[in-house]
Design an enzyme around this catalytic site. Structure first.
Site, PDB file in Angstrom:
ATOM      1  N   HIS A  11      -9.940 -34.746  -7.243  1.00  0.00           N
ATOM      2  CA  HIS A  11     -10.543 -33.710  -8.086  1.00  0.00           C
ATOM      3  C   HIS A  11     -11.253 -32.722  -7.166  1.00  0.00           C
ATOM      4  CE1 HIS A  11     -12.885 -31.508 -10.869  1.00  0.00           C
ATOM      5  NE2 HIS A  11     -14.025 -32.106 -10.577  1.00  0.00           N
ATOM      6  N   ASN A  50     -14.106 -25.407  -9.149  1.00  0.00           N
ATOM      7  CA  ASN A  50     -13.969 -26.648  -9.916  1.00  0.00           C
ATOM      8  C   ASN A  50     -13.424 -26.303 -11.301  1.00  0.00           C
ATOM      9  OD1 ASN A  50     -14.316 -28.954 -11.439  1.00  0.00           O
ATOM     10  ND2 ASN A  50     -16.382 -29.379 -10.708  1.00  0.00           N
ATOM     11  N   CYS A 108     -14.602 -33.821 -15.809  1.00  0.00           N
ATOM     12  CA  CYS A 108     -13.774 -33.622 -14.613  1.00  0.00           C
ATOM     13  C   CYS A 108     -12.818 -34.784 -14.355  1.00  0.00           C
ATOM     14  CB  CYS A 108     -14.647 -33.383 -13.392  1.00  0.00           C
ATOM     15  SG  CYS A 108     -15.559 -31.844 -13.528  1.00  0.00           S
TER      16      CYS A 108
HETATM   17  N1  ACO Z   1     -26.858 -19.498  -4.007  1.00  0.00           N
HETATM   18  C1  ACO Z   1     -27.943 -19.559  -3.188  1.00  0.00           C
HETATM   19  N2  ACO Z   1     -28.837 -20.544  -3.264  1.00  0.00           N
HETATM   20  C2  ACO Z   1     -28.636 -21.513  -4.178  1.00  0.00           C
HETATM   21  C3  ACO Z   1     -27.539 -21.506  -5.063  1.00  0.00           C
HETATM   22  C4  ACO Z   1     -26.637 -20.428  -4.937  1.00  0.00           C
HETATM   23  N3  ACO Z   1     -25.554 -20.329  -5.724  1.00  0.00           N
HETATM   24  N4  ACO Z   1     -27.616 -22.588  -5.838  1.00  0.00           N
HETATM   25  C5  ACO Z   1     -28.712 -23.256  -5.471  1.00  0.00           C
HETATM   26  N5  ACO Z   1     -29.344 -22.599  -4.482  1.00  0.00           N
HETATM   27  C6  ACO Z   1     -30.567 -22.953  -3.792  1.00  0.00           C
HETATM   28  C7  ACO Z   1     -31.409 -23.906  -4.601  1.00  0.00           C
HETATM   29  O1  ACO Z   1     -32.168 -23.225  -5.562  1.00  0.00           O
HETATM   30  C8  ACO Z   1     -32.254 -24.528  -3.506  1.00  0.00           C
HETATM   31  O2  ACO Z   1     -33.303 -23.628  -3.192  1.00  0.00           O
HETATM   32  P1  ACO Z   1     -34.771 -24.184  -2.911  1.00  0.00           P
HETATM   33  O3  ACO Z   1     -34.636 -25.059  -1.707  1.00  0.00           O
HETATM   34  O4  ACO Z   1     -35.533 -22.944  -2.692  1.00  0.00           O
HETATM   35  O5  ACO Z   1     -35.156 -24.952  -4.144  1.00  0.00           O
HETATM   36  C9  ACO Z   1     -31.307 -24.580  -2.314  1.00  0.00           C
HETATM   37  O6  ACO Z   1     -30.255 -23.636  -2.600  1.00  0.00           O
HETATM   38  C10 ACO Z   1     -30.707 -25.933  -2.090  1.00  0.00           C
HETATM   39  O7  ACO Z   1     -30.199 -26.406  -3.335  1.00  0.00           O
HETATM   40  P2  ACO Z   1     -29.589 -27.832  -3.468  1.00  0.00           P
HETATM   41  O8  ACO Z   1     -29.254 -28.086  -4.909  1.00  0.00           O
HETATM   42  O9  ACO Z   1     -30.431 -28.820  -2.748  1.00  0.00           O
HETATM   43  O10 ACO Z   1     -28.235 -27.610  -2.634  1.00  0.00           O
HETATM   44  P3  ACO Z   1     -27.140 -28.642  -2.257  1.00  0.00           P
HETATM   45  O11 ACO Z   1     -26.919 -28.636  -0.807  1.00  0.00           O
HETATM   46  O12 ACO Z   1     -27.357 -29.961  -2.945  1.00  0.00           O
HETATM   47  O13 ACO Z   1     -25.846 -27.966  -2.909  1.00  0.00           O
HETATM   48  C11 ACO Z   1     -24.439 -28.162  -4.855  1.00  0.00           C
HETATM   49  C12 ACO Z   1     -25.795 -27.723  -4.303  1.00  0.00           C
HETATM   50  C13 ACO Z   1     -23.367 -27.327  -4.218  1.00  0.00           C
HETATM   51  C14 ACO Z   1     -24.447 -27.966  -6.352  1.00  0.00           C
HETATM   52  C15 ACO Z   1     -24.239 -29.638  -4.502  1.00  0.00           C
HETATM   53  O14 ACO Z   1     -25.343 -30.401  -4.873  1.00  0.00           O
HETATM   54  C16 ACO Z   1     -23.032 -30.211  -5.176  1.00  0.00           C
HETATM   55  O15 ACO Z   1     -21.915 -29.837  -4.899  1.00  0.00           O
HETATM   56  N6  ACO Z   1     -23.222 -31.167  -6.076  1.00  0.00           N
HETATM   57  C17 ACO Z   1     -22.133 -31.769  -6.785  1.00  0.00           C
HETATM   58  C18 ACO Z   1     -21.752 -30.874  -7.890  1.00  0.00           C
HETATM   59  C19 ACO Z   1     -20.439 -31.220  -8.435  1.00  0.00           C
HETATM   60  O16 ACO Z   1     -19.523 -31.561  -7.738  1.00  0.00           O
HETATM   61  N7  ACO Z   1     -20.365 -31.114  -9.732  1.00  0.00           N
HETATM   62  C20 ACO Z   1     -19.183 -31.253 -10.411  1.00  0.00           C
HETATM   63  C21 ACO Z   1     -18.948 -32.651 -10.829  1.00  0.00           C
HETATM   64  S1  ACO Z   1     -17.564 -32.674 -11.790  1.00  0.00           S
HETATM   65  C22 ACO Z   1     -17.847 -32.411 -13.473  1.00  0.00           C
HETATM   66  O17 ACO Z   1     -17.775 -33.337 -14.222  1.00  0.00           O
HETATM   67  C23 ACO Z   1     -18.147 -31.055 -14.004  1.00  0.00           C
END
Ligand code: ACO
Length: 306
Positions: free
Chosen positions: A233, A263, A96
């Site tokens: 980004h 993304n 990214c």
């Molecule tokens: N729909 C519904 N529920 C979901 C989904 C979904 N799509 N995805 C995860 N959940 C659930 C999980 O399983 C979890 O359930 P549980 O509590 O029963 O275990 C719950 O939602 C909470 O999950 P978390 O991972 O704690 O959710 P969080 O608030 O952290 O959000 C997210 C997840 C959106 C991925 C966040 O952590 C994030 O944005 N992280 C950064 C990711 C990012 O920016 N990545 C790109 C970097 S750039 C690159 O180089 C590619």
């Protein structure tokens, strides 16, 4: 592809995706459409906008983590499609942060006089490396491409100069297992799928983003108040909001496209730049701050005057 469409694929909802990420829809390349196809279109649009032809370009740098083939570089394929038989073309890979790394490369080649006009492209088809049964990743990414032309020009060596004022790159491979693709030619002989510990990425993101932006301020003596536009980004609206808040960048200066693009990795910054330039927000002479953080981890910033 709208969030609703994921409800038939995995256990998720439009509400969850919007609330956690700010994403409402993303674009998916058509069947058979490749990173080179998207990159070529962006390259042609950038050259037309800059009023140059391929004869004026001496180097192509493509940022991508989803190349058409393991080799040759997808940049070479785009070079061939553009009818460019001179100069050179290569890919760079920083996930990214790819566009920031490619732009910094271009800046260095320009500063040393190695090249006069460089086409910098960010193009991705992340849909091809997603595990469409994994709700924690498949809802986050999209396909796209953007490009800029970087040209040498004399400046005063002052912050009033147009162009790239300062650039800062970082990487730390100790985080490599938090965001990676579980395949590759040398390890598994497969392409693999994207795997991510989202919470871990989130936890590190704002600190790393602030680190490289503060480095840009230290190098130039500028501050958040001087910035006209912040073009981050586009990974997650919550990360963008938190970073802007931490740095004291007011919300009306933030260019946001993550709601419509998801993304798109190395394509997200040039796509957002394109939108804000086309709709008249970013104007000649504006101070524009770019940043990215991604797999590796890699992170970086570019501060430029448009
Ligand atoms: N729909 C519904 N529920 C979901 C989904 C979904 N799509 N995805 C995860 N959940 C659930 C999980 O399983 C979890 O359930 P549980 O509590 O029963 O275990 C719950 O939602 C909470 O999950 P978390 O991972 O704690 O959710 P969080 O608030 O952290 O959000 C997210 C997840 C959106 C991925 C966040 O952590 C994030 O944005 N992280 C950064 C990711 C990012 O920016 N990545 C790109 C970097 S750039 C690159 O180089 C590619």
């Amino acid at each position: 592809m709208k969030n609703k469409e994921f409800e038939n694929l995995v256990d998720t909802s439009d509400e969850w995706i919007v609330q956690r990420t700010g994403i409402r829809e993303r674009h998916i390349a058509a069947e058979g459409e490749t990173t080179a196809d998207l990159g070529e279109k962006a390259a042609r649009a950038a050259m037309a906008d800059a009023g140059v032809t391929v004869d004026d370009i001496d180097l192509i740098i493509l940022a991508t983590s989803t190349p058409n083939n393991t080799f040759p570089a997808t940049a070479v394929e785009i070079q061939e499609r553009l009818g460019m038989r001179h100069g050179a073309a290569f890919d760079t890979q920083a996930v990214c942060s790819g566009f920031i790394f490619a732009l910094t490369n271009a800046d260095q080649y320009i500063r040393t006089g190695f090249a006069k006009r460089i086409l910098v492209i960010g193009a991705e088809t992340f849909s091809r490396i997603l595990d469409w049964s994994d709700r924690t990743t498949c809802v986050l990414f999209g396909d796209g491409a953007g490009a800029v032309v970087v040209e040498a020009a004399e400046g005063e060596g002052a912050i009033s100069d147009r162009g790239i004022l300062t650039a800062h790159l970082r990487s730390d491979g100790s985080h490599k297992s938090k965001l990676y693709v579980d395949g590759g030619p040398s390890s598994t002989q497969t392409v693999g799928y994207l795997r991510m510990e989202g919470k871990e990425v989130f936890r590190h993101a704002t600190g790393m983003i602030a680190d490289v932006i503060e480095a840009a301020y230290a190098a130039t003596g500028l501050s958040s108040e001087d910035i006209d536009w912040f073009v981050p980004h586009q990974a997650n609206k919550r990360i963008i909001d938190a970073s802007a808040k931490k740095l004291g960048i007011s919300p009306e200066k933030v260019v946001l496209t993550v709601d419509r693009h998801g993304n798109t990795s190395a394509a997200s910054i040039p796509l957002a730049l394109c939108e804000a330039v086309s709709d008249g927000r970013i104007k000649r002479g504006d101070l524009v701050l770019l940043e990215a953080m991604g797999g590796g981890f890699t992170w970086g910033s570019v501060l430029l005057r448009w």
